[in-house]
Design an enzyme around this catalytic site. Sequence first.
Site, PDB file in Angstrom:
ATOM      1  N   CYS A   1      -1.415   1.290   7.345  1.00 50.46           N
ATOM      2  CA  CYS A   1      -1.443   0.367   8.494  1.00 50.46           C
ATOM      3  C   CYS A   1      -2.080   1.029   9.711  1.00 50.46           C
ATOM      4  CB  CYS A   1      -0.047  -0.135   8.806  1.00 50.46           C
ATOM      5  SG  CYS A   1       1.169   1.165   8.900  1.00 50.46           S
TER       6      CYS A   1
ATOM      7  N   GLU B   1      -7.411  -7.089   8.479  1.00 52.68           N
ATOM      8  CA  GLU B   1      -6.956  -5.827   7.900  1.00 52.68           C
ATOM      9  C   GLU B   1      -7.356  -5.825   6.423  1.00 52.68           C
ATOM     10  OE1 GLU B   1      -2.670  -5.120   7.351  1.00 52.68           O
ATOM     11  OE2 GLU B   1      -3.015  -3.064   8.002  1.00 52.68           O
TER      12      GLU B   1
ATOM     13  N   LYS C   1      15.187  -2.601  -0.322  1.00 52.72           N
ATOM     14  CA  LYS C   1      14.385  -3.317  -1.321  1.00 52.72           C
ATOM     15  C   LYS C   1      12.975  -2.737  -1.333  1.00 52.72           C
ATOM     16  CE  LYS C   1      11.567  -6.695  -1.857  1.00 52.72           C
ATOM     17  NZ  LYS C   1      10.773  -6.208  -2.998  1.00 52.72           N
TER      18      LYS C   1
ATOM     19  N   GLU D   1       7.262  -3.492  11.314  1.00 56.21           N
ATOM     20  CA  GLU D   1       6.040  -2.671  11.408  1.00 56.21           C
ATOM     21  C   GLU D   1       5.005  -3.387  10.556  1.00 56.21           C
ATOM     22  OE1 GLU D   1       6.051  -0.380  13.456  1.00 56.21           O
ATOM     23  OE2 GLU D   1       8.179   0.106  13.653  1.00 56.21           O
TER      24      GLU D   1
END
Length: 492
Positions: free
Chosen positions: A294, A395, A185, A260
Amino acid sequence: MSDEKPAAAPSTPLRLEMVIGGEQVAAVSGETFDVVSPVTGLTIARVPKGGQEDVDRAVAAARAAFDGEWHTWSQTRRGQTLGRFATLIRDHLEELAVTESRNMGKPISSARWEIGAVANVMEYYAGAANKIMGETIPVSKPGFDFTLREPIGVVGLIVPWNFPLMLASWKMGPALAAGNTAILKPASYTPLTAIRVAELALEAGFPPGVLNVVTGPGSTAGAAIAAHPGIGKVAFTGETATGQAIMRAAAGNIKKISLELGGKSPNVVFADADLERFAAESPYSVFDNCGQDCCARSRIIVERSVHDRVVELFAAATLKVKVGDPDDPATEVGTMVSFRQRETVLDYIRIGREEGARVVAGGGIPAEPAYAQGAYIQPTVLDGVESRMRIAQDEVFGPVVVVIPFDTEEEAVRLANDIPYGLSGSIWTRDIGKAIRTARGIQSGVLSINCNSSVHTEAPFGGYKMSGTGRENGMHAFEQYTQIKNVYVDLS
Ligand code: NDP
């Protein structure tokens, strides 16, 4: 690799379908959604808005493939087919790179590099497929004990928009090499290359149903994959909160999961480092992919005695980063993935300022008219930051770096660890002892010393703390896509 400008974009949006059981299919509901280019703001494609019923259909197709011909294939044959898949990806490198660049806003040079890396990943797992082995174990009884490493069955692969095909390849490669069947997906912002590679997988010779692609919203199609009782494992890359939701949904049938997730990685600079080299190279460790990475080294933690010099050098290097049209081969930083994501990042810069941070480079939208159409933003450096500030903790997922000073080696490690994440980071020093002590002290799954990255196809990648669980890449990835069966034979 080409340094040509790609051909002009088509003016009518493409109409694409999902790939389920080897067929191109619309959503059961018949609904679609628009895919918008962040470079032009225009709709470039319409794709099916899949949901629960489409995931059910894909699980049935993947299960039938798993129980069918695929199950009888030798590991070598699976590897050979992955090899053909790699070749086809390489043959279509330009087409896939242009699609990825236009869809996501990344520079064409980066997109070309990434599609080449996707082919490399497939080649690695083509060679690795027949090296998945069990063991013989000297147990305390006189019989014979051995293990089999078996595929899990149907696996769900849910990927984000920042490196759309590359992060998918980190999952598809080991999943298929290990003999699973998969439902991929893609993120709703960037579904185009996933659909195309599912077609290439069929051309490579994978049986129908081995690799399926379901497009649709995370809240419906993604959640249906995470909760589906017919799926034995979910591999996910994305936001930490989504990873937590997937963990909860996966509990229903005790799915195996690998996650992750986010990061806020440190770039620790000691006074004895090669500061010129650090400043020349490190802007790319945070501004590459417009900071939507990331692993972005979004916190410079610098020894106080060289703080001013490092800020001066780094800010000067930042101003030289070439932001521009992703179609231009000289562009180093393109647009953000969407105007919405740009708003989030601009909000963070405002929050940082309100918290007392000082902007020493960038800080907003480039003013020139050439940047008016796309989701462009300036690479931004914020000084005067303390670790407790939100701008130092959250983040941002944009081209924003904060600078935090330290006085001792212990303080550098403490600051590096002073976040909920533990994904990546770099250490810059000429003192090998200091480098290794610091590397041992930092709670992070991936670290590099005197360079920007330690991500390699052949080496394990993954996070400590809230950055995730499980490792991708290399032979370590097979731990995520196989299960171990122990067999004991009574020889009496
Ligand atoms: P998400 O975690 O929301 O999305 C990643 C993938 O998960 C997409 O395919 C998404 O689908 C899907 N998804 C969303 N909700 C669910 C759910 N409940 N169950 C199953 N799948 C789901 O990240 P975003 O793309 O929205 O980005 C948001 C933030 O996440 C970014 O600003 C950034 O901070 C972080 N991020 C981190 C990444 C990393 O590599 N660490 C990568 C990307 C984002 P859909 O696209 O349809 O929503």
